[in-house]
Design an enzyme around this catalytic site. Structure first.
Site, PDB file in Angstrom:
ATOM      1  N   SER A  52       0.800  -1.223   0.000  1.00 37.57           N
ATOM      2  CA  SER A  52       0.000   0.000   0.000  1.00 37.57           C
ATOM      3  C   SER A  52       0.828   1.266   0.000  1.00 37.57           C
ATOM      4  CB  SER A  52      -0.940   0.012   1.215  1.00 37.57           C
ATOM      5  OG  SER A  52      -1.959  -0.955   1.053  1.00 37.57           O
ATOM      6  N   SER A  56       0.272   6.846   1.118  1.00 38.49           N
ATOM      7  CA  SER A  56      -0.103   5.466   0.834  1.00 38.49           C
ATOM      8  C   SER A  56      -0.879   5.385  -0.479  1.00 38.49           C
ATOM      9  CB  SER A  56      -0.922   4.895   1.995  1.00 38.49           C
ATOM     10  OG  SER A  56      -2.122   5.624   2.164  1.00 38.49           O
ATOM     11  N   TYR A  57      -1.268   4.181  -0.850  1.00 39.75           N
ATOM     12  CA  TYR A  57      -1.942   3.916  -2.132  1.00 39.75           C
ATOM     13  C   TYR A  57      -3.091   4.901  -2.367  1.00 39.75           C
ATOM     14  CZ  TYR A  57      -4.408   1.327  -5.783  1.00 39.75           C
ATOM     15  OH  TYR A  57      -5.025   0.963  -6.946  1.00 39.75           O
ATOM     16  N   PRO A  58      -3.097   5.609  -3.509  1.00 43.02           N
ATOM     17  CA  PRO A  58      -4.036   6.719  -3.701  1.00 43.02           C
ATOM     18  C   PRO A  58      -5.477   6.347  -4.050  1.00 43.02           C
ATOM     19  CG  PRO A  58      -2.583   6.512  -5.598  1.00 43.02           C
ATOM     20  CD  PRO A  58      -2.107   5.515  -4.587  1.00 43.02           C
TER      21      PRO A  58
END
Length: 726
Positions: A137, A319-321
């Site tokens: 992530s 973190s992962y968008p």
């Protein structure tokens, strides 16, 4: 040896960064280490390297847009390599087919789209080697190393590939058939333009058009209010007349009469209500919430916010968008103290840290394993950013995310609300409202980050008064107002409306389904859908407000209120089934059979709908006149001179100069408009026709050499040659 295939070049660089590597053309060669004992290759896609084939690539008769060829349903969906990305595809194909490559690691973004991109490349490459899945992530060094230490079996994520593949093929079927269908039918009815229809874009457009009709049909009604100023022994109180909880009257005479009655009369405080309210800190961001906030604060479009967030993700700062969750797992919550400690080293956050609460580990408002699906909420990572190296826009988005994380560790904001009821001459009731901030709490963190945001309207501070206290009416005035139509959507509001589209359904069961499955579109696709509506000239954005164009409104009129294509209900049913495919509980083949049947039904419905079309001719003419495709083909061609070989005219055809008699007299005169990277102007062609020679033209390029020359007409060979200066 293992090979890792990332989704993008910068992502691949981050995956290689923790290791010693050598940069090669199209990949990184990682040296042997504890994670890769035999070394590794890390290469990358460039987004979607492969795309679904066009209709004519299945059957040449499907090239022309004709009703007779519909529906277009391939026996088997096939992918092809995008022309502009063939070089990188070839690099990947050669790498994965190497005999020393024993295992492939899928390293695309940890989601459905990343799964589809990488597996499709491997499918087109025709390789079948053991695979694992990298699922992380964030792209910090620790996260990357941890991900490679805990690779998932590829079978664990294969179902979400089937989900993404089913969605892609189904959208192709519906979009390709209905777009051709309505374009041809509307052309028969005088509308000369190309109409794009999509499972998500069209219901979204319908919501915008519906709001446009609400605004157009709204009838503003005037109203009047009576406002007064009371004096109580030197203290002033502003109040508004009320009756039966209403402050407005529909006739000016009545308002004037109330004001005249009250002026200079006695007033008594009859009741004082006090209420304390606590406001919890906001939830952490998912993509939709962040896009809405950035649009409100900085007028960023949803796509712009996603693009900036992606850059921050690749830099390892967030973190992962594309997350749809606003919650964390307990594992992620454990990292927050370190993150906050690192933020405290940045000047702009020093006065906010350490926060009142050291840990939110046991706070289910933020930490809830059951509400985290593929990814947790968007948070900053433990990597300390160099703000000086971020663009102003990147810093703004990073700041929003950082403050949301900090605010979660703050106390509730507490306000005291006071309502004072007054009675003028024991007959006319007035109400005064005010609030007082008891504890600032998390508002200290959030509002500092929104210099450009519209602050919420603060209610007045009220003087200290007591029940039964007497005073006089110093002023009584009449204020005129008018009812207002609903506001147009902003892009940020539209993102929120798409996410909550289930509220527009009458069917409670479908509403529940659409709410569960993210509404219209996904976190990853909503910004792109709005962009598509702009590109198709269905909507336009003015001062951050979304307007439906004539073309967009006509399309929704053509489809009709009850069309499956304009209702979120079809998306609700699709998303329910697609979600079941992703969970391994439904068959992709059965789903596609249902979509094929739906395609036939939509064609039948369109022919029935055509029978009741009655468009405004002015709007039809307007749309046809603005059609860029019409303009492209109706553009007048410029005549630059008389032909040297016959009596025809030499015409500028855009890419070459040619004779108008090339069909009738088979005239062969032709001069390319670009020769050795140099564009030949109309002026020089006129001189060539009149004198047989152009001016000196500078900058011809052949290989690494650049030269200057005239162009001359060779009457024997009937073509141009170079004439070099002495």
């Amino acid at each position: 040896m293992k090979i890792v295939i990332a989704e993008k070049p910068d992502q691949a660089a981050k995956l290689a960064a923790p290791f010693s590597f050598t940069k090669r053309t199209g990949y990184f060669e990682v040296k042997a280490n504890s994670y890769f004992p035999n070394g590794a290759i890390i290469t990358w896609a460039i987004g979607h390297l492969c795309e679904l084939k066009t209709p004519e690539e299945y059957d040449p008769t499907w090239k022309k847009w004709k009703l007779e060829t519909l529906p277009i349903i391939p026996d088997r969906f096939e992918y092809k390599v995008s022309k502009s990305k063939y070089k990188q595809f070839t690099i990947i194909k050669n790498l994965v087919k190497r005999t020393d490559i024993q295992e492939i690691i899928i390293g695309g973004d940890a989601g459905r789209e990343g799964e589809l991109i990488i597996r499709t490349i491997l499918r087109v490459c025709g390789v079948n080697k053991p695979m694992k899945r990298l699922w992380i992530s964030s792209l910090t060094e620790n996260s990357v190393k941890n991900g490679f230490s805990n690779l998932l079996p590829e079978a664990k994520t294969k179902d979400i590939y089937y989900e993404a593949l089913s969605r892609s093929c189904a959208d192709w079927l519906i979009g390709m058939n209905t777009s051709r269908l309505y374009t041809v039918l509307l052309k028969k009815n005088g509308v000369k333009d190309v109409f794009s229809i999509g499972r998500v874009q069209t219901p979204t457009l319908a919501l915008i058009v519906h709001r446009e009709h609400e605004i157009a049909n709204f009838k503003s009604e005037p109203f009047w209010e009576v406002e007064a100023v009371f004096h109580f022994a030197g203290r002033m109180l502003k109040a508004k007349w009320h009756k039966n909880n209403m402050s407005r009257v529909s006739e000016e005479k009545q308002a004037i009469a109330i004001a005249n009655f009250c002026l200079h009369k006695n007033v008594e405080i009859t009741k004082i209500n006090k209420e304390t309210k606590e406001y919890a800190p906001p939830l952490l961001f998912n993509l939709s919430a962040l896009q809405a906030t950035a649009n409100k604060s900085y007028k960023f479009s949803p796509q712009k916010t996603l693009d900036i967030l992606q850059k921050l993700y690749v830099k390892g700062l967030v973190s992962y968008p594309r997350s749809d969750s606003q919650f964390l797992t307990s594992e992620e919550a454990k990292t927050l103290p370190t993150i906050l400690n690192n933020l405290s080293k940045i000047d702009k956050y020093k006065n906010l840290l350490p926060p009142p609460t050291n840990s939110i580990m046991n706070n289910k408002r933020y930490v809830n394993e059951k509400k985290v699906t593929d990814h947790h909420a968007i948070i900053v990572t433990d990597q300390i950013p160099n703000l000086a190296k971020l663009s102003m826009e990147e810093e703004k988005i990073y700041d929003l995310v950082a403050r949301q994380v900090i605010a979660a560790h703050y106390n509730h904001a507490i306000f005291a609300y006071t309502t004072i009821h007054s009675l003028v001459d024991k007959r006319a009731e007035f109400i005064s409202k005010g609030k007082e901030q008891i504890e600032e709490g998390w508002r200290k963190v959030i509002y500092l980050s929104k210099e450009n945001a519209s602050q919420e309207e603060e209610e007045e501070m009220l003087p200290l008064l007591h029940e039964n206290e007497l005073g006089t009416v110093a002023q009584a005035t009449v204020k005129k107002g008018a009812t207002q139509p609903p506001n147009r959507y902003t892009e940020g509001h539209l993102i929120t409306v798409m996410k909550t589209a289930g509220k527009h359904l009458d069917d409670a069961e479908l509403e529940k389904v659409l709410s569960k499955t993210e509404g219209l579109g996904t976190e990853a696709t909503r910004a792109g859908i709005i962009g598509t509506l702009k590109d198709r000239n269905y909507i336009e954005i003015k001062k951050n407000q979304v307007f439906a164009t004539s073309k967009g409104m006509l399309l929704i009129e053509a489809l009709g209120e009850n069309s499956l294509l304009t209702s979120p209900s079809m998306t609700a049913k699709w998303e329910q089934r697609l979600s079941e495919i992703g969970e391994g509980h439904a068959s992709p083949q059965a789903f596609m059979e249902q979509v094929k049947k739906l395609t036939y039904k939509l064609i039948t419905d369109a022919h029935e709908r055509e029978k009741v079309w009655a468009f405004d001719q002015k709007e039809v003419d307007k749309i046809s006149a603005n059609n860029p495709y019409q303009k492209k083909y109706k553009k007048e061609k410029t005549v630059v001179g008389k032909c040297i070989l016959c009596d025809g005219s030499i015409i500028d055809h855009g890419t070459f100069y040619g004779c108008s008699n090339y069909k009738t007299a088979n005239c062969k005169f032709s001069v390319s408009k670009k020769i050795l990277s140099k564009t030949i102007s109309q002026t020089n062609v006129r001189k060539l026709l009149a004198a047989g020679e152009t001016d000196m033209i500078k900058g011809f390029k052949k290989g690494q050499k650049t030269f200057n020359a005239h162009l001359i007409w060779d009457e024997k060979e009937h073509k141009v040659h170079f004439k070099f200066p002495q």
